[in-house]
Scaffold this motif. Structure first.
Motif, mmCIF file in Angstrom:
data_model
loop_
_atom_site.group_PDB
_atom_site.id
_atom_site.type_symbol
_atom_site.label_atom_id
_atom_site.label_comp_id
_atom_site.label_asym_id
_atom_site.label_seq_id
_atom_site.Cartn_x
_atom_site.Cartn_y
_atom_site.Cartn_z
ATOM 1 N N ALA A 96 0.830 -1.206 0.000
ATOM 2 C CA ALA A 96 0.000 0.000 0.000
ATOM 3 C C ALA A 96 0.863 1.255 0.000
ATOM 4 C CB ALA A 96 -0.930 -0.008 1.213
ATOM 5 N N GLU A 97 1.975 1.211 0.739
ATOM 6 C CA GLU A 97 2.883 2.354 0.802
ATOM 7 C C GLU A 97 3.532 2.621 -0.550
ATOM 8 O OE1 GLU A 97 2.883 -0.221 2.900
ATOM 9 O OE2 GLU A 97 2.078 0.743 4.712
ATOM 10 N N GLN A 98 3.934 1.536 -1.215
ATOM 11 C CA GLN A 98 4.553 1.694 -2.534
ATOM 12 C C GLN A 98 3.562 2.256 -3.548
ATOM 13 O OE1 GLN A 98 5.847 -2.389 -2.845
ATOM 14 N NE2 GLN A 98 8.001 -1.842 -2.560
ATOM 15 N N LEU A 99 2.333 1.770 -3.521
ATOM 16 C CA LEU A 99 1.322 2.259 -4.450
ATOM 17 C C LEU A 99 1.007 3.728 -4.179
ATOM 18 C CD1 LEU A 99 -0.566 1.749 -6.781
ATOM 19 C CD2 LEU A 99 -2.247 0.813 -5.167
ATOM 20 N N ALA A 100 0.975 4.108 -2.918
ATOM 21 C CA ALA A 100 0.727 5.513 -2.570
ATOM 22 C C ALA A 100 1.831 6.405 -3.138
ATOM 23 C CB ALA A 100 0.643 5.668 -1.054
ATOM 24 N N LYS A 101 3.069 5.913 -3.101
ATOM 25 C CA LYS A 101 4.191 6.691 -3.643
ATOM 26 C C LYS A 101 4.087 6.800 -5.159
ATOM 27 C CE LYS A 101 9.193 7.278 -3.271
ATOM 28 N NZ LYS A 101 10.459 6.762 -2.683
ATOM 29 N N VAL A 102 3.667 5.710 -5.826
ATOM 30 C CA VAL A 102 3.451 5.751 -7.277
ATOM 31 C C VAL A 102 2.438 6.837 -7.614
ATOM 32 C CG1 VAL A 102 2.492 4.497 -9.248
ATOM 33 C CG2 VAL A 102 4.060 3.327 -7.694
ATOM 34 N N LYS A 103 1.323 6.856 -6.914
ATOM 35 C CA LYS A 103 0.264 7.834 -7.193
ATOM 36 C C LYS A 103 0.735 9.258 -6.905
ATOM 37 C CE LYS A 103 -3.606 4.673 -6.428
ATOM 38 N NZ LYS A 103 -4.784 4.334 -5.592
ATOM 39 N N GLN A 104 1.556 9.394 -5.873
ATOM 40 C CA GLN A 104 2.087 10.711 -5.506
ATOM 41 C C GLN A 104 2.981 11.286 -6.610
ATOM 42 O OE1 GLN A 104 4.459 10.604 -1.920
ATOM 43 N NE2 GLN A 104 5.394 12.585 -2.336
ATOM 44 N N LEU A 105 3.765 10.394 -7.241
ATOM 45 C CA LEU A 105 4.733 10.842 -8.245
ATOM 46 C C LEU A 105 4.191 10.824 -9.667
ATOM 47 C CD1 LEU A 105 7.926 9.037 -6.871
ATOM 48 C CD2 LEU A 105 7.395 11.485 -6.743
ATOM 49 N N LEU A 106 2.948 10.364 -9.836
ATOM 50 C CA LEU A 106 2.402 10.149 -11.170
ATOM 51 C C LEU A 106 2.369 11.434 -11.995
ATOM 52 C CD1 LEU A 106 1.301 7.777 -12.804
ATOM 53 C CD2 LEU A 106 -0.986 8.377 -12.026
ATOM 54 N N ASN A 107 2.050 12.535 -11.377
ATOM 55 C CA ASN A 107 1.954 13.805 -12.104
ATOM 56 C C ASN A 107 3.186 14.677 -11.943
ATOM 57 O OD1 ASN A 107 -0.692 13.339 -13.151
ATOM 58 N ND2 ASN A 107 -1.519 13.760 -11.104
ATOM 59 N N SER A 108 4.249 14.093 -11.380
ATOM 60 C CA SER A 108 5.515 14.811 -11.280
ATOM 61 C C SER A 108 6.252 14.703 -12.610
ATOM 62 C CB SER A 108 6.371 14.215 -10.163
ATOM 63 O OG SER A 108 6.853 12.935 -10.540
#
Length: 423
Positions: A96-108
């Motif tokens: 869950a933590e890894q997926l949250a980081k993916v979503k956080q960086l998606l629009n970076s």
């Protein structure tokens, strides 16, 4: 004996498990590998993709991503959660933590995507950067065929390749022909192929069941059973398309591929398994039919290539249709007629990337091969010069290879332009 070993090696090369559509997974795999070589979390990742990689990664859901699509999402999943040692199952486990980081960086702006123009259909270069350090991983022709690994200016691994020879990384496919494939299917010891085929049956049926009982895509498989009935031919179409329903929508179950494609792996295998089960045929007969189906698929794809504008479901349906004719006691000539009849019918289906409608194309291709099978069992085949049909099955397969590889080259470019909304 040498020929026998080559056929066996071809099956072992092609029947491999993969989690999700193989193009986004190849991006995740190369990205995870580039991160490992870099030795740090990258500050910048640049993905260089051939057009067909872009086409097949654009609209399909990445497994274990909660619905994310596209090249950037695929790369981030690999960089953040990927285990490169697992190959095409690189993102099998995502926290869950890894997926949250993916979503956080998606629009970076962490990941940048660039098109490699006028190139091999399957070509991928991932560059990763952190401070003054850099890494590079290059893949060509097959989804895990790494041809170069570089750290800073030091080449850690490199092998030569011919950009125009997309079979160069594989066992020689020139040994394949329909008669030889049938001979091999009839004589191979089941113990030599059972482990491979057991996994194909188990994985591909499991994802088909998931597609029938869960809301994936537009649920082509479930619709077929609801509207077309429950006979063996409807089930063949329904189960194969349901597997694609699930896979194209990000189902986290693995499939066993054929010719680098999970959709082709399911189309070549699931109809054969369903037919054998419904007809209460022996396990040995089912396995021999699966050998035939997979190798017929691979034989056709040898001339077309891993990726093109030609829909691979047609090639795989020819494989499963030939196997149904085999299970019905058909002769070599009737198996050849099944293939020719199918190719004469649906060779015009275009590949416009991996996405939900692949399930419908699978159902249509299987429907065509069922027709081709019934015609063949009546000893009916489309004549030479009926369109692209040639004097024999091998010449017809060669002609279709030319159609997919050469004739549809400009189609491939235009399909990508349409998908990217450019002129």
């Amino acid at each position: 004996m040498v020929l026998h070993r080559q056929y066996l090696n071809i099956l072992k090369e092609e029947l491999v498990p993969a989690l999700g559509c193989t193009e986004p997974i190849a991006i995740a795999y190369a990205s995870a590998k580039a991160r490992d070589v870099l030795g740090a979390f990258p500050q910048k990742v640049v993905i260089h993709c051939s057009g067909n990689i872009i086409k097949n990664a654009k609209s399909v859901v990445v497994p274990n991503s909660e619905g994310l699509k596209g090249i950037v999402a695929s790369s981030l999943m690999g960089v953040i959660a990927g285990d490169a040692q697992k190959g095409l199952e690189v993102i099998e486990q995502v926290s869950a933590e890894q997926l949250a980081k993916v979503k956080q960086l998606l629009n970076s702006e962490l990941v940048e995507v660039k098109l490699i123009e006028n190139d091999a259909n399957l070509h991928l270069i991932v560059e990763a950067f952190c401070d003054k350090e850099s890494s590079l991983v290059e893949i060509i022709h097959t989804h895990t065929n790494i041809c170069k690994v570089q750290k800073n200016n030091e080449i850690l691994y490199e092998k030569s390749f011919d950009k125009d020879n997309f079979n160069s990384a594989l066992t020689d496919r020139g040994v394949l022909n329909v008669k030889g494939i049938l001979d091999f299917a009839n004589t191979v010891s089941i113990s030599e192929v059972k482990e491979l085929l057991e996994k194909q049956v188990s994985c591909n049926l499991k994802i088909a069941e998931a597609g029938l009982h869960n809301p994936y895509g537009v649920n082509i498989g479930k619709m077929i059973l609801d509207c077309y009935g429950n006979d063996v031919y409807s089930k063949m179409k329904a189960y194969a398309s349901a597997g694609s329903d699930a896979r194209m929508s990000g189902c986290s179950l693995p499939v066993v591929t054929t010719s680098g494609s999970g959709n082709q792996g399911m189309t070549a295998s699931i109809p054969v398994v369903i037919y054998a089960q419904e007809k209460e045929l022996s396990e040995e007969m089912m396995y021999r039919a699966l050998v035939l189906a997979n190798l017929i698929t691979i034989h056709q794809k040898t001339g077309i290539g891993r990726l093109s504008a030609y829909c691979g479901a047609v090639s795989a349906a020819c494989g499963s249709g030939a196997a149904i004719t085999y299970l019905e006691g058909g002769t070599l000539e009737q198996i050849e007629k099944t293939i020719v009849n199918t190719l004469a019918n649906v060779s015009g289906i275009v590949c416009d990337g991996a996405k939900a409608s692949c399930a419908a194309k699978i159902a249509s291709s299987i429907d065509a091969t069922i027709m081709g099978h019934h015609l063949a069992m009546r000893d009916v085949v489309f004549d030479e010069d009926c369109g692209i049909v040639k004097p024999n099955v091998e010449k017809t397969i060669e002609a279709v290879g030319r159609l997919g590889r050469v004739g549809m080259r400009q189609t491939d470019i235009e399909v990508l332009n349409i998908m990217l909304e450019t002129e």
